[in-house]
Write an enzyme that holds these catalytic residues in place. Structure first.
Site, PDB file in Angstrom:
ATOM      1  CE  LYS A 131      71.476   9.448 -86.380  1.00 56.41           C
ATOM      2  NZ  LYS A 131      70.885  10.550 -85.600  1.00 56.41           N
ATOM      3  NE  ARG A 155      67.274  13.061 -91.270  1.00 60.14           N
ATOM      4  CZ  ARG A 155      68.510  12.628 -91.484  1.00 60.14           C
ATOM      5  NH1 ARG A 155      69.004  11.651 -90.712  1.00 60.14           N
ATOM      6  NH2 ARG A 155      69.255  13.151 -92.439  1.00 60.14           N
TER       7      ARG A 155
END
Length: 277
Positions: A220, A254
């Site tokens: 991210k 995740r």
């Protein structure tokens, strides 16, 4: 403190008090921020699912619509066509719990009918008022993420916890069992760069809400900004956040890169066990 110690997702039981499990990401989208277009056909998706299972994934999260910043919404029909057939094939071929990454009721219904064991909702049941009831009636597990349509926080961590408490109330009121709920702090959603670092640093505070926590930081922007690196070079940064997740007691991480994150989790858990001894 976390009060849920074991939970069932599909046919598998998870020790969510003492272990950290790997959720592998399978994006069936042409425009995902990280791997858009790589797995959006049947054969490629099945190969990637098999690869993640071989590398140690404990469950697989399937998404049919990109939720990257500035993402383009698609119709429910298109999202269903992308995801439901692949979920059905994976459940036929492999013994692994499968999650559907959606905030839309019709998509979740189709996925659950195809065999999905969990709904992963980036809006924490606040986008579609019908979704909570669908999850409750299916008796599926759910991962409910912190999100909002603004970044006007008075006290960031207290506001995040308050928002998540609202989500939990929606779930309870709909009849979702407490041992079917996972919470996600929502790294990268309705948060500044500094907010993202703070919520990762203070993950332990979220366990005060009583539920297992899932951390999703893989590749991210918080990692990209910190290290000034493009998406394809953010593995090391992701591994650091994964270890933070383990030490904070997160039940799930995740991730895109299953093998490397699995090894990081195993090493972090071994060090923790040695320290406790």
């Amino acid at each position: 403190m976390q009060k849920i110690s074991r939970m069932q997702i599909g046919s598998r039981w998870f020790d969510v008090a003492e272990k950290t499990y790997i959720m592998g990401i399978l994006n069936l989208t042409p425009d995902s921020f990280s791997d858009g277009g790589r797995f959006n056909n049947r054969d490629a998706a099945l190969r990637q699912a098999e690869k993640m299972i071989e590398e140690g994934a404990d469950l697989i999260d399937i998404g049919g619509e990109s939720t990257r910043p500035g993402y383009q919404k698609i119709t429910e029909e298109e999202e269903i066509n992308r995801t439901a057939p692949i979920i059905e094939l994976i459940k036929e071929r492999f013994d692994i719990p499968v999650s559907i990454d959606t905030y839309k009721t019709e998509v979740a219904l189709a996925a659950l009918q195809a065999g999905a064991d969990m709904v992963n909702d980036i809006w924490g049941l606040k986008y579609d008022s019908r979704l909570a009831k669908v999850i409750a009636e299916s008796k599926a597990a759910c991962c409910l993420m912190h999100n909002r349509d603004n970044m006007q926080y008075q006290n960031f961590m207290e506001d995040v916890k308050s928002d998540l408490k609202e989500t939990v109330k929606i779930a309870r009121d709909a009849g979702i069992a407490e041992d079917k709920i996972i919470l996600d702090p929502g790294v990268g959603f309705a948060k500044t760069y500094e907010h993202n670092l703070e919520v990762i640093c203070k993950l332990k505070e979220l366990k005060e809400l009583g539920f297992p926590v899932l951390l999703g930081t893989s590749r991210k922007s918080v990692i990209g900004i910190t290290l000034d690196l493009p998406v394809e070079e953010r593995l090391e940064g992701t591994l650091v956040t994964t270890v933070f997740g383990v030490t904070a007691g997160c039940a799930f991480v995740r991730v895109h890169d299953v093998l490397q994150n699995k090894r990081a989790v195993q090493m972090a858990e071994a060090v923790q066990e040695g320290w406790r001894a």
